[in-house]
Design an enzyme around this catalytic site. Structure first.
Site, PDB file in Angstrom:
ATOM      1  N   ARG A 251       0.836  -1.209   0.000  1.00  0.00           N
ATOM      2  CA  ARG A 251       0.000   0.000   0.000  1.00  0.00           C
ATOM      3  C   ARG A 251       0.870   1.258   0.000  1.00  0.00           C
ATOM      4  O   ARG A 251       0.559   2.238  -0.673  1.00  0.00           O
ATOM      5  CB  ARG A 251      -0.943   0.033   1.205  1.00  0.00           C
ATOM      6  CG  ARG A 251      -2.111  -0.869   1.061  1.00  0.00           C
ATOM      7  CD  ARG A 251      -3.058  -0.368  -0.047  1.00  0.00           C
ATOM      8  NE  ARG A 251      -4.087  -1.341  -0.270  1.00  0.00           N
ATOM      9  CZ  ARG A 251      -4.228  -2.060  -1.378  1.00  0.00           C
ATOM     10  NH1 ARG A 251      -3.420  -1.901  -2.389  1.00  0.00           N
ATOM     11  NH2 ARG A 251      -5.191  -2.927  -1.493  1.00  0.00           N
TER      12      ARG A 251
ATOM     13  N   GLU B 237       2.164   1.530  -3.409  1.00  0.00           N
ATOM     14  CA  GLU B 237       1.070   1.948  -4.280  1.00  0.00           C
ATOM     15  C   GLU B 237       0.797   3.452  -4.152  1.00  0.00           C
ATOM     16  O   GLU B 237       0.506   4.128  -5.145  1.00  0.00           O
ATOM     17  CB  GLU B 237      -0.186   1.151  -3.925  1.00  0.00           C
ATOM     18  CG  GLU B 237      -1.354   1.390  -4.835  1.00  0.00           C
ATOM     19  CD  GLU B 237      -2.541   0.531  -4.452  1.00  0.00           C
ATOM     20  OE1 GLU B 237      -3.135  -0.062  -5.367  1.00  0.00           O
ATOM     21  OE2 GLU B 237      -2.884   0.454  -3.252  1.00  0.00           O
TER      22      GLU B 237
ATOM     23  N   SER C 169      15.605  14.602   1.216  1.00  0.00           N
ATOM     24  CA  SER C 169      16.572  13.641   1.739  1.00  0.00           C
ATOM     25  C   SER C 169      15.876  12.520   2.495  1.00  0.00           C
ATOM     26  O   SER C 169      14.907  12.748   3.219  1.00  0.00           O
ATOM     27  CB  SER C 169      17.556  14.342   2.679  1.00  0.00           C
ATOM     28  OG  SER C 169      18.446  13.404   3.245  1.00  0.00           O
TER      29      SER C 169
END
Length: 169
Positions: free
Chosen positions: A110, A113, A136
């Site tokens: 997830r 995604e 960073s």
């Protein structure tokens, strides 16, 4: 002594056996002691003066421990300090090795995604606010919080990275 269990009442995170071949030798030692003492990352983090995510990263071999971390982990987990020093805990971590790409574990997928779906949107908004550069992941902090409202329970993940503008050369 650190508080046992989790403040949420959910079970503590334990070591997923399928990860073992990709983790450093410190991981099973740390996780076994964590499980034996029924300690959450939250309680261990408090005892060693680190954030929850930084503490979990030590357990998964994704962060380098300091001498102080080793001493504090040994104390809170009741592990001989010499045993922890025999592991890679103080060495440079092999970050990213523990995960397949794309991830197969649903929670990690997830997160992947989210970056797949919103990565360019994040990038565009960040570029408009900061210019050309990157955030960073070294000068970085993160935290996970739980939020509840009338629509349900929400996971809040904060990513805080230093802005690094690209230089012209």
């Amino acid at each position: 002594m650190a508080q046992t269990g989790t403040s949420s009442g959910h079970p503590i995170a334990t070591l997923e056996a399928s990860l073992l071949p990709r983790l450093p030798s410190s991981s099973p030692i740390l996780f076994a002691a964590k499980k034996s003492k029924n300690l959450s990352f939250e309680s261990i983090a408090g005892a060693i003066s680190r954030s929850e995510v930084a503490t979990a990263a030590l357990f998964y071999g994704q962060a380098q421990a300091t001498e102080e971390d080793v001493a504090n982990l040994a104390k809170v987990l009741d592990i001989p300090e010499s045993k922890l020093r025999e592991t890679e805990l103080l060495s440079f971590p092999d970050r990213g090795r523990s995960i397949d790409m794309p991830p197969r574990e649903p929670m990690i997928y997830r997160l992947y995604e989210i970056v797949q779906n919103y990565g360019y949107a994040f990038k565009g908004v960040i570029n408009e606010k900061f210019g050309d550069g990157i955030m960073s992941a070294i000068s970085f902090s993160t935290k996970v919080e739980k939020e509840e409202d009338d629509k349900g329970t929400w996971v809040v993940i904060t990513l805080r990275g230093k802005w690094l503008p690209f230089t012209r050369f």
